[in-house]
Scaffold this motif. Structure first.
Motif, PDB file in Angstrom:
ATOM      1  N   GLY A 211       0.923  -1.212  -0.061  1.00  0.00           N
ATOM      2  CA  GLY A 211      -0.037  -0.121  -0.051  1.00  0.00           C
ATOM      3  C   GLY A 211       0.752   1.303   0.108  1.00  0.00           C
ATOM      4  N   THR A 212       0.364   2.050   0.958  1.00  0.00           N
ATOM      5  CA  THR A 212       1.472   3.498   1.174  1.00  0.00           C
ATOM      6  C   THR A 212       2.481   3.358   2.095  1.00  0.00           C
ATOM      7  OG1 THR A 212      -0.156   4.461   2.482  1.00  0.00           O
ATOM      8  CG2 THR A 212      -0.707   4.549   0.231  1.00  0.00           C
ATOM      9  N   LEU A 213       2.556   2.095   2.825  1.00  0.00           N
ATOM     10  CA  LEU A 213       3.333   1.860   4.065  1.00  0.00           C
ATOM     11  C   LEU A 213       5.008   1.799   3.564  1.00  0.00           C
ATOM     12  CD1 LEU A 213       1.187  -0.616   5.878  1.00  0.00           C
ATOM     13  CD2 LEU A 213       1.147   1.832   5.821  1.00  0.00           C
ATOM     14  N   ASP A 214       5.441   3.003   3.179  1.00  0.00           N
ATOM     15  CA  ASP A 214       7.055   3.030   2.953  1.00  0.00           C
ATOM     16  C   ASP A 214       7.418   4.395   3.244  1.00  0.00           C
ATOM     17  OD1 ASP A 214       9.157   3.349   0.953  1.00  0.00           O
ATOM     18  OD2 ASP A 214       9.069   1.338   1.307  1.00  0.00           O
ATOM     19  N   GLU A 215       8.589   4.406   3.536  1.00  0.00           N
ATOM     20  CA  GLU A 215       9.026   5.952   3.953  1.00  0.00           C
ATOM     21  C   GLU A 215       9.026   6.896   2.648  1.00  0.00           C
ATOM     22  OE1 GLU A 215      12.825   8.217   5.953  1.00  0.00           O
ATOM     23  OE2 GLU A 215      12.488   5.947   6.163  1.00  0.00           O
ATOM     24  N   ALA A 216       9.583   6.141   1.513  1.00  0.00           N
ATOM     25  CA  ALA A 216       9.733   6.829   0.464  1.00  0.00           C
ATOM     26  C   ALA A 216       8.345   7.517  -0.036  1.00  0.00           C
ATOM     27  CB  ALA A 216      10.299   5.856  -0.773  1.00  0.00           C
ATOM     28  N   ILE A 217       7.305   6.641   0.297  1.00  0.00           N
ATOM     29  CA  ILE A 217       6.243   7.451  -0.602  1.00  0.00           C
ATOM     30  C   ILE A 217       5.514   8.242   0.295  1.00  0.00           C
ATOM     31  CG2 ILE A 217       3.496   6.641  -0.849  1.00  0.00           C
ATOM     32  CD1 ILE A 217       4.545   3.502  -1.338  1.00  0.00           C
ATOM     33  N   VAL A 218       5.589   8.307   1.629  1.00  0.00           N
ATOM     34  CA  VAL A 218       5.090   9.123   2.616  1.00  0.00           C
ATOM     35  C   VAL A 218       5.818  10.457   2.603  1.00  0.00           C
ATOM     36  CG1 VAL A 218       4.658   9.735   5.001  1.00  0.00           C
ATOM     37  CG2 VAL A 218       4.303   7.359   4.229  1.00  0.00           C
ATOM     38  N   THR A 219       7.246  10.271   2.361  1.00  0.00           N
ATOM     39  CA  THR A 219       8.147  11.599   2.476  1.00  0.00           C
ATOM     40  C   THR A 219       7.821  12.301   1.049  1.00  0.00           C
ATOM     41  OG1 THR A 219       9.754  10.377   3.185  1.00  0.00           O
ATOM     42  CG2 THR A 219      10.779  12.196   1.949  1.00  0.00           C
ATOM     43  N   ARG A 220       7.463  11.670   0.359  1.00  0.00           N
ATOM     44  CA  ARG A 220       7.055  12.347  -1.002  1.00  0.00           C
ATOM     45  C   ARG A 220       5.910  13.063  -1.080  1.00  0.00           C
ATOM     46  NH1 ARG A 220       8.578  10.483  -7.238  1.00  0.00           N
ATOM     47  NH2 ARG A 220      10.472  10.653  -6.555  1.00  0.00           N
ATOM     48  N   ALA A 221       4.674  12.666   0.036  1.00  0.00           N
ATOM     49  CA  ALA A 221       3.420  13.199  -0.196  1.00  0.00           C
ATOM     50  C   ALA A 221       3.436  14.598   0.374  1.00  0.00           C
ATOM     51  CB  ALA A 221       2.648  12.258   0.958  1.00  0.00           C
ATOM     52  N   PRO A 222       2.233  15.386  -0.066  1.00  0.00           N
ATOM     53  CA  PRO A 222       1.017  14.971  -0.703  1.00  0.00           C
ATOM     54  C   PRO A 222       1.264  14.829  -2.177  1.00  0.00           C
ATOM     55  CG  PRO A 222       0.942  17.268  -0.232  1.00  0.00           C
ATOM     56  CD  PRO A 222       2.289  16.612   0.276  1.00  0.00           C
ATOM     57  N   SER A 244      -4.662   9.906   3.070  1.00  0.00           N
ATOM     58  CA  SER A 244      -3.702  10.707   3.999  1.00  0.00           C
ATOM     59  C   SER A 244      -2.570  11.095   2.892  1.00  0.00           C
ATOM     60  CB  SER A 244      -3.376   9.944   5.242  1.00  0.00           C
ATOM     61  OG  SER A 244      -2.286   8.769   4.770  1.00  0.00           O
ATOM     62  N   ILE A 245      -2.144  10.640   1.941  1.00  0.00           N
ATOM     63  CA  ILE A 245      -1.122  11.004   1.200  1.00  0.00           C
ATOM     64  C   ILE A 245      -1.803  11.761  -0.054  1.00  0.00           C
ATOM     65  CG2 ILE A 245       0.385   8.969   1.563  1.00  0.00           C
ATOM     66  CD1 ILE A 245      -0.317   7.828  -1.408  1.00  0.00           C
ATOM     67  N   ALA A 246      -3.038  12.174  -0.205  1.00  0.00           N
ATOM     68  CA  ALA A 246      -3.372  12.918  -1.276  1.00  0.00           C
ATOM     69  C   ALA A 246      -3.517  14.228  -0.719  1.00  0.00           C
ATOM     70  CB  ALA A 246      -4.825  12.221  -1.547  1.00  0.00           C
ATOM     71  N   ASP A 247      -3.316  15.226  -1.622  1.00  0.00           N
ATOM     72  CA  ASP A 247      -3.318  16.639  -1.277  1.00  0.00           C
ATOM     73  C   ASP A 247      -4.681  17.184  -1.234  1.00  0.00           C
ATOM     74  OD1 ASP A 247      -2.545  19.008  -0.691  1.00  0.00           O
ATOM     75  OD2 ASP A 247      -1.297  19.529  -2.642  1.00  0.00           O
ATOM     76  N   ALA A 248      -4.915  18.202  -0.487  1.00  0.00           N
ATOM     77  CA  ALA A 248      -6.315  18.602  -0.508  1.00  0.00           C
ATOM     78  C   ALA A 248      -6.688  18.917  -1.833  1.00  0.00           C
ATOM     79  CB  ALA A 248      -6.304  20.025   0.230  1.00  0.00           C
ATOM     80  N   ARG A 249      -8.002  18.651  -2.280  1.00  0.00           N
ATOM     81  CA  ARG A 249      -8.624  18.798  -3.657  1.00  0.00           C
ATOM     82  C   ARG A 249      -7.986  17.477  -4.954  1.00  0.00           C
ATOM     83  NH1 ARG A 249     -13.163  19.339  -3.223  1.00  0.00           N
ATOM     84  NH2 ARG A 249     -13.502  20.188  -5.134  1.00  0.00           N
ATOM     85  N   ALA A 250      -7.173  17.138  -4.235  1.00  0.00           N
ATOM     86  CA  ALA A 250      -6.382  15.916  -5.110  1.00  0.00           C
ATOM     87  C   ALA A 250      -7.379  15.096  -6.052  1.00  0.00           C
ATOM     88  CB  ALA A 250      -5.304  14.923  -4.408  1.00  0.00           C
ATOM     89  N   THR A 251      -6.878  14.513  -7.177  1.00  0.00           N
ATOM     90  CA  THR A 251      -7.788  13.637  -7.721  1.00  0.00           C
ATOM     91  C   THR A 251      -7.198  12.044  -7.476  1.00  0.00           C
ATOM     92  OG1 THR A 251      -8.206  15.305  -9.715  1.00  0.00           O
ATOM     93  CG2 THR A 251      -8.290  12.840 -10.186  1.00  0.00           C
ATOM     94  N   ILE A 252      -8.353  11.199  -7.136  1.00  0.00           N
ATOM     95  CA  ILE A 252      -7.731   9.932  -6.844  1.00  0.00           C
ATOM     96  C   ILE A 252      -8.954   9.215  -7.876  1.00  0.00           C
ATOM     97  CG2 ILE A 252      -8.274   8.146  -4.985  1.00  0.00           C
ATOM     98  CD1 ILE A 252      -8.277  10.372  -3.161  1.00  0.00           C
ATOM     99  N   VAL A 253      -8.109   8.306  -8.559  1.00  0.00           N
ATOM    100  CA  VAL A 253      -8.598   7.068  -9.656  1.00  0.00           C
ATOM    101  C   VAL A 253      -8.445   5.936  -9.055  1.00  0.00           C
ATOM    102  CG1 VAL A 253      -8.486   6.165 -11.922  1.00  0.00           C
ATOM    103  CG2 VAL A 253      -8.278   8.668 -11.667  1.00  0.00           C
ATOM    104  N   LEU A 254      -9.685   5.335  -8.820  1.00  0.00           N
ATOM    105  CA  LEU A 254      -9.694   3.838  -8.169  1.00  0.00           C
ATOM    106  C   LEU A 254     -10.288   2.811  -9.192  1.00  0.00           C
ATOM    107  CD1 LEU A 254     -11.064   4.910  -4.701  1.00  0.00           C
ATOM    108  CD2 LEU A 254      -8.763   4.536  -5.244  1.00  0.00           C
ATOM    109  N   ALA A 255      -9.590   1.602  -9.298  1.00  0.00           N
ATOM    110  CA  ALA A 255     -10.279   0.519  -9.959  1.00  0.00           C
ATOM    111  C   ALA A 255     -10.014  -0.797  -9.484  1.00  0.00           C
ATOM    112  CB  ALA A 255      -9.614   0.754 -11.532  1.00  0.00           C
ATOM    113  N   GLY A 256     -10.312  -1.555 -10.235  1.00  0.00           N
ATOM    114  CA  GLY A 256     -10.324  -3.286  -9.737  1.00  0.00           C
ATOM    115  C   GLY A 256     -11.636  -3.557  -9.152  1.00  0.00           C
ATOM    116  N   LEU A 257     -12.668  -2.617  -8.965  1.00  0.00           N
ATOM    117  CA  LEU A 257     -13.751  -3.151  -8.317  1.00  0.00           C
ATOM    118  C   LEU A 257     -14.786  -3.493  -9.237  1.00  0.00           C
ATOM    119  CD1 LEU A 257     -15.735  -0.109  -7.707  1.00  0.00           C
ATOM    120  CD2 LEU A 257     -13.312   0.267  -7.820  1.00  0.00           C
ATOM    121  N   LEU A 258     -15.718  -4.445  -8.840  1.00  0.00           N
ATOM    122  CA  LEU A 258     -17.115  -4.747  -9.564  1.00  0.00           C
ATOM    123  C   LEU A 258     -18.029  -3.799  -9.327  1.00  0.00           C
ATOM    124  CD1 LEU A 258     -17.283  -8.424  -8.522  1.00  0.00           C
ATOM    125  CD2 LEU A 258     -16.561  -7.464 -10.922  1.00  0.00           C
TER     126      LEU A 258
END
Length: 315
Positions: A211-222, A244-258
């Motif tokens: 998921g997002t559980l890595d220091e490199a990912i969190v450090t670069r956020a948001p 939590s890693i998305a900036d305010a008003r960020a766009t989030i694209v989710l897929a893989g769901l029925l």
């Protein structure tokens, strides 16, 4: 070249989609294999076919493992065919027709000569990682990203990158942006590196992470654009950490769901301040575009990695 073999069994559309979405089935099938699913009769959910290609004659446990993927074929006779000296990977990919989505053209090596001059082509072979572009989840994400081309993004992350295709598309659409691709499977990151070289894509940072559980990912956020093409169960479990890693008003694209899982996924992200903006429904699958809240989401307490065990098992 090698002495190649093919196993064939009937299956249902649901079983085919589960196999396609699973991506890497190395733990389930002994030995190297390429799995292909094909619709036999258009719009008939019961009339699909599974072909499994092997470099060597499959042993009994391998045949049993293939059969276990399609319970509906429990009483069917499995067809075993020796293909002789043949390039079995190329043969297995012959049915993957090129895919044209917006500005993009996704193809295997078998169709390298078919690239339109006005498209950004990506050579993505069927491989050990999920994401050739042919499944509705990946093609839907490509279309969703293409529709966002006029927006401006500076910091993009593709969670569950698979073959790297969506990260490559983002890098093409927003060449000035920082782009990161992550996957829980180290094999996927290896495949993405190979595909980046094949497609002359540079500058993408790759991380093996749960998921997002890595220091490199969190450090670069948001991040102002978050892409997560995984599955419904992990998407719900990971909603607080993705938000939590998305900036305010960020766009989030989710897929893989029925489509039947859409409400649950949307509810999990609404609880984190996100709102649904668009849905692209493709068959039984849906791709969601959400907008993060006006203030950046702050999660309560540490993240619990439980609940995302079935990255490829909750269809």
């Amino acid at each position: 070249m090698s002495d190649s073999w093919k196993l064939t069994l009937p299956c249902t559309r649901a079983e085919a989609e589960a196999i396609d979405a699973s991506g890497d089935l190395g733990d389930a099938i002994p030995g190297d294999a390429v799995l292909m699913t094909t619709e036999e009769i258009e719009d008939d959910v019961e009339s699909w076919r599974l072909d499994a290609y092997f470099e060597h004659e499959p042993a009994a446990d391998t045949v049993a493992a293939v059969r276990a993927l399609v319970p509906s074929a429990a009483g069917a006779k499995i067809a075993v065919e020796q293909l002789g000296d043949a390039d079995w990977v190329t043969m297995s990919q012959a049915g993957l027709e090129p895919l044209s989505v917006g500005r993009f053209f996704v193809h295997t090596g078998a169709h390298a000569g078919d690239v339109p001059a006005d498209k950004r082509a990506f050579l993505i072979e069927a491989s050990r990682a999920f994401g050739t572009g042919h499944h509705e989840t990946t093609s839907g994400c490509l279309a969703m990203l293409d529709g966002l081309a006029d927006a401006e993004f500076a910091n993009v992350i593709d969670i569950g990158t698979g073959t790297g295709l969506l990260a490559f598309a983002a890098a093409h659409l927003w060449p000035g942006a920082k782009v990161m691709g992550t996957d829980i499977d180290p094999v996927s990151i290896d495949v993405t590196c190979e595909n980046a070289a094949l497609n002359r894509v540079s500058g993408i940072d790759l991380v093996v992470a749960d998921g997002t559980l890595d220091e490199a990912i969190v450090t670069r956020a948001p991040y102002d654009l978050v892409i997560a093409n995984i599955l419904a169960g992990p998407l719900v479990s990971m909603a607080p950490e993705i938000a939590s890693i998305a900036d305010a008003r960020a766009t989030i694209v989710l897929a893989g769901l029925l489509e039947t899982q859409r409400a649950g996924v949307v509810a999990a992200y609404e609880a984190c301040g996100c709102s649904l903006e668009a849905v692209d429904r493709r068959g039984d699958w849906s791709v969601l575009r959400l907008k993060a809240g006006v203030e950046r989401f702050v999660a309560d307490g540490p993240f619990d990695p439980k609940g995302r065990d079935g990255w490829a098992l909750d269809i």
